[in-house]
Design an enzyme around this catalytic site. Structure first.
Site, mmCIF file in Angstrom:
data_model
loop_
_atom_site.group_PDB
_atom_site.id
_atom_site.type_symbol
_atom_site.label_atom_id
_atom_site.label_comp_id
_atom_site.label_asym_id
_atom_site.label_seq_id
_atom_site.Cartn_x
_atom_site.Cartn_y
_atom_site.Cartn_z
ATOM 1 N N LYS A 32 0.783 -1.263 -0.110
ATOM 2 C CA LYS A 32 -0.038 0.114 0.176
ATOM 3 C C LYS A 32 0.769 1.202 0.064
ATOM 4 O O LYS A 32 0.416 2.151 -0.732
ATOM 5 C CB LYS A 32 -1.049 0.078 1.333
ATOM 6 C CG LYS A 32 -1.681 1.335 1.467
ATOM 7 C CD LYS A 32 -2.317 1.406 2.979
ATOM 8 C CE LYS A 32 -1.105 1.546 3.926
ATOM 9 N NZ LYS A 32 -1.715 1.606 5.165
ATOM 10 N N THR A 33 1.957 1.390 0.784
ATOM 11 C CA THR A 33 2.726 2.598 1.089
ATOM 12 C C THR A 33 3.501 2.736 -0.161
ATOM 13 O O THR A 33 3.580 4.183 -0.805
ATOM 14 C CB THR A 33 3.655 2.350 2.104
ATOM 15 O OG1 THR A 33 3.165 2.009 3.430
ATOM 16 C CG2 THR A 33 4.549 3.737 2.354
ATOM 17 N N ASP A 224 -4.690 7.854 3.857
ATOM 18 C CA ASP A 224 -4.332 6.858 4.025
ATOM 19 C C ASP A 224 -5.222 6.131 5.245
ATOM 20 O O ASP A 224 -5.799 6.848 5.889
ATOM 21 C CB ASP A 224 -2.996 6.738 4.333
ATOM 22 C CG ASP A 224 -2.234 5.400 4.459
ATOM 23 O OD1 ASP A 224 -2.979 4.575 3.893
ATOM 24 O OD2 ASP A 224 -1.222 5.243 4.883
ATOM 25 N N GLU A 225 -5.135 4.847 5.327
ATOM 26 C CA GLU A 225 -6.080 4.166 6.452
ATOM 27 C C GLU A 225 -7.136 4.759 6.861
ATOM 28 O O GLU A 225 -7.748 5.299 7.840
ATOM 29 C CB GLU A 225 -5.157 4.526 8.014
ATOM 30 C CG GLU A 225 -3.503 4.017 7.996
ATOM 31 C CD GLU A 225 -3.623 2.498 8.030
ATOM 32 O OE1 GLU A 225 -4.593 1.953 7.800
ATOM 33 O OE2 GLU A 225 -2.455 2.033 7.844
ATOM 34 N N GLN A 255 -8.918 -4.238 8.720
ATOM 35 C CA GLN A 255 -7.960 -3.799 9.766
ATOM 36 C C GLN A 255 -8.779 -2.489 10.538
ATOM 37 O O GLN A 255 -7.890 -1.709 11.020
ATOM 38 C CB GLN A 255 -6.694 -3.486 9.128
ATOM 39 C CG GLN A 255 -5.924 -4.500 8.412
ATOM 40 C CD GLN A 255 -4.722 -4.287 7.915
ATOM 41 O OE1 GLN A 255 -3.800 -4.119 8.758
ATOM 42 N NE2 GLN A 255 -4.436 -4.655 6.611
ATOM 43 N N ARG A 607 0.764 -9.541 11.276
ATOM 44 C CA ARG A 607 1.778 -8.848 11.499
ATOM 45 C C ARG A 607 2.935 -9.771 11.042
ATOM 46 O O ARG A 607 4.068 -9.420 10.977
ATOM 47 C CB ARG A 607 1.829 -8.315 13.052
ATOM 48 C CG ARG A 607 0.975 -7.491 13.199
ATOM 49 C CD ARG A 607 0.941 -6.261 12.590
ATOM 50 N NE ARG A 607 -0.462 -6.329 11.594
ATOM 51 C CZ ARG A 607 -0.650 -5.838 10.494
ATOM 52 N NH1 ARG A 607 0.389 -5.008 10.144
ATOM 53 N NH2 ARG A 607 -1.472 -5.987 9.508
#
Length: 750
Positions: A32-33, A224-225, A255, A607
């Site tokens: 994503k980043t 973002d997020e 998430q 994670r």
């Protein structure tokens, strides 16, 4: 540009689709980043968009800084001109410019949660109401929730539903506290974190010329997020993008784990309703984890009804099976995990920093810490006391705050007699009362001490005001480092700490020196054009928890699952997989609550890069008592083909597991389904139509009660430990449960 060659087809599509409303659904570990970074670079380099016209909103300053650095490597220094940062830092910047339009000075102070709680405690004390009922944490959480839903104190006090909720919670004074809290903030020229967003909404609502200015400036808006946004954040971004409609939101509904902070998953689930011509891209290839971990995570989140469907997959190796660790107690759980880390580290030549232990609540760290210490394994706890929350740091920062903003009441109370200068609590009270009663600024009282105080107290206060004035002159003439160093010395803080030769005293002295080092680093950084103390303080005030963690030593990381979001580790242990702990007892009142807990479990599993462990204990100390525990229902939701029992167990436990396996495990290796588990053989209780929680202050042994989840039961025992009151209840279908009455929702039948 050649960077597009390194993207997979959906990533490339997300980068190149720059105009109109776009939603990028980014699965865990899907790059994503990288996509966000390339998208901004593409806008500037290929589309010719002026960097000043791009607004990119993130949830930590750290992630914003990393993205800026990556974009700079791609296209050069032009990247620095993008508006990129957290919601709070970006809109604090706008408020500094526009503050006077909503009645604030541009040098307003930003209160952190400690400042806010201190102010609330003062208000509760002044109102002479019970601070056990109106706890600062509870009150601040209620006020924060209201602000995130854009409910002002005026609306709060006049809304009959809100008042009814407070009455039912036996906190009828909540509205009055909210009103007084806001008025005191305003009088102190201060905003708390939630005000930064609330007041931006007010600014844009009441000043359309200001809104139009920023709508024209920000031709491209990226968030973002997005699954973590609340109503306040969503409305700001929607307003800013209203003219050009070039809004791109990136997130993963799977998430969304911050409902307790006001995050609203409906923002991402219903985004298409606001933008019917929305273009949706799904990033489904996972680059982080093994096939086993991805498959297990998919099997977990598939149980949620409220979700945007996606099929996350990976080209990575199959990898090790997920290991299930069953322990007889929480202490043994700690020992098994510590020994596993010790063996894995040596056998696979791993670093301590390759391991993370994740838990649902901070209190679970004790047994884990003890076990790691015994084996000499270094560890660090993320989410503990951050550097900027330490007393000595806050003391010096309070001097800086009062110099920059003379109306800052919390900073004043902190330093007026620190170091000691003969100004007692009574004098402080007189100063504050004088300011309130005469409706004048606090600084006016300090600079005219002889009009309000007498004798030595007046002289001492006058000397203090003179000291602050001298610091103010230095702040005007010197950069942040020179001014702060002078304050540390002239205030007497450094001398006090230097004279304390205890280990703690030396540590505190070194911490203050470290703060001065940080200010010097800020001043020497060529990217920071404004070298003033005020600019440095604004940057510090807007640090998020993730930004504050600067410990890069080689250590095992211990943290709550909430704190782990966005991170990755080679090996991850998710501990305490037990009913009423994870999922939490407090998060089983509704399907929405349970689905949030399941998303939290999904975040924990994703994670892990190479190896994932899930552990649970048969007994655990909670609330000062040894309780029997049941394995979490979430363990049964993991695809059984992805999991195996850990062989590092004691012989007795291994035997017990074999016995359970022979009795039948419903396809789940080594985990017997408890008969009393909701969702298994016990029928889920449906609350009565007239179910309404009762006041349990007078609950006694023998009372018949109804619980929304466990159904009907009889109170067997009531215990009081400190401020905690607990009831042991024998439920008809779920057996004996011990519940904290401050959390449990019970209807008293008899």
């Amino acid at each position: 540009m050649d960077y597009l060659q390194g993207l997979n087809p959906p990533q490339k599509e997300a980068v190149e689709r720059t105009d109109g409303p776009v939603m990028i659904i980014a699965g865990a570990g899907s790059g994503k980043t990288r996509v966000l970074t390339y998208r901004i670079a593409h806008l500037i380099h290929a589309k010719g968009v002026d960097a000043f016209n791009i607004l990119s909103l993130t949830f930590t300053n750290k992630s914003a800084a990393q993205m800026k650095q990556r974009i700079e490597k791609l296209i050069g220094l032009e990247a620095r001109n993008t508006w990129m940062g957290t919601f709070h830092s970006t809109f604090a910047k706008i408020l500094r410019v526009e503050a006077e339009k909503i009645g604030y000075p541009s040098n307003f102070t930003i209160y952190d949660s400690d400042d806010s709680k201190s102010l609330i405690r003062s208000i509760v004390k002044e109102m002479r109401i019970d601070d056990k009922v109106y706890k600062a944490n509870t009150v601040l959480s209620r006020i924060s929730g209201a602000k995130n839903r854009l409910i002002s104190w005026e609306t709060y006090m006049t809304d009959p539903n809100i008042r009814a909720d407070d009455e039912a919670a036996m906190k009828p004074k909540m509205g009055e506290i909210y009103r007084t809290y806001q008025k005191r903030l305003f009088k102190s020229s201060a905003m708390d974190f939630d005000d930064l967003l609330f007041n931006t909404n007010v600014l844009f609502r009441d000043h359309l010329d200001v809104l139009n200015k920023y709508q024209q400036r920000f031709k491209y808006v990226m968030v973002d997020e997005f699954q973590d946004t609340n109503l306040s954040q969503y409305l700001i971004t929607k307003k800013l993008a209203a003219v050009h409609q070039n809004i791109c939101v990136v997130g993963d509904d799977a998430q969304s784990i911050y409902a307790f902070r006001g995050a609203d998953i409906q923002n991402i689930l219903n985004f298409e309703k606001d933008y019917p011509d929305l273009f949706v891209v799904k990033l489904e290839q996972n680059y982080r984890s093994t096939k086993n971990i991805v498959q297990a995570a998919n099997s977990i989140i598939a149980k949620n009804k409220a979700q945007l469907k996606k099929d996350v997959w990976t080209h990575n190796d199959q990898g090790d099976l997920i290991e299930l660790i069953k322990a007889s107690s929480d202490n043994e759980e700690g020992r098994l995990i510590a020994s596993t880390i010790f063996e894995e580290k040596n056998n696979k030549k791993l670093d301590n920093s390759d391991f993370a232990i994740l838990y649902r609540t901070n209190s679970q760290s004790r047994s884990l810490e003890e076990a790691l210490r015994k084996l000499g394994i270094p560890y660090k706890i993320v989410g503990g006391l951050s550097f900027y929350q330490r007393k000595e740091i806050k003391d010096l920062m309070a001097y800086m705050r009062l110099v920059v903003n003379r109306e800052d009441e919390e900073a004043f109370k902190r330093i007026i007699n620190h170091p000691k200068r003969g100004i007692g609590d009574t004098t402080v009270e007189k100063i504050l009362v004088s300011a309130y009663e005469h409706d004048i600024p606090l600084w006016d009282v300090l600079t005219n001490a002889n009009s309000f105080l007498a004798g030595r107290a007046a002289n001492a206060v006058d000397d203090f005001a003179t000291l602050i004035k001298s610091f103010a002159i230095e702040v005007e003439r010197k950069d942040a480092f020179e001014a702060a160093t002078s304050m540390a010395k002239q205030s007497g803080l450094l001398r006090d700490l230097y004279e304390d030769k205890t280990i703690e005293g030396l540590n505190r002295y070194e911490n203050v020196q470290e703060l001065l080092n940080a200010i010097k680093e800020y001043v020497d950084n060529p990217e920071n054009e404004d070298k003033s103390l005020g600019a440095f303080m604004q940057e510090i005030a807007l640090l998020t928890d993730n930004d504050r963690d600067k410990d890069t030593s080689d250590a095992v990381t211990l943290m709550t699952i909430h704190s782990s979001k966005g991170l990755e580790f080679k090996q991850v242990f998710v501990v305490g997989m037990e009913e009423d702990l994870f999922p939490s007892q407090m998060m089983m009142q509704s399907r929405e609550d349970l689905e949030e807990e399941r998303r939290l479990f999904y975040v924990a599993t994703t994670r892990a890069m190479d190896k994932l462990y899930l552990s649970y204990a048969l007994t655990r100390y909670r609330y000062g008592r040894l309780l029997n525990c049941e394995p979490s229902r979430f363990l049964e939701e993991v695809d059984p083909s992805c999991i195996k029992v850990n062989k590092r167990m004691t012989t007795a436990l291994a035997g017990a597991l074999r016995n359970e396996s022979s009795e039948g495990t419903n396809g789940f290796i080594g985990l017997k389904k408890p008969a009393s588990r909701p969702g298994t053989t016990a029928k889920v209780h449906s609350p009565s139509p007239d179910f309404k929680p009762s006041n349990t202050n007078n609950l006694g042994e023998g009372n018949l009660v109804e619980h929304p989840k466990f159904g009907y039961g009889k109170v067997m025992k009531i215990e009081v430990e400190g401020i905690n009151k607990k009831a042991t209840i024998q439920f008809d279908n779920f057996g004996e449960k011990t519940l904290l009455l401050s959390f449990a929702k019970l209807r008293i039948i008899d």
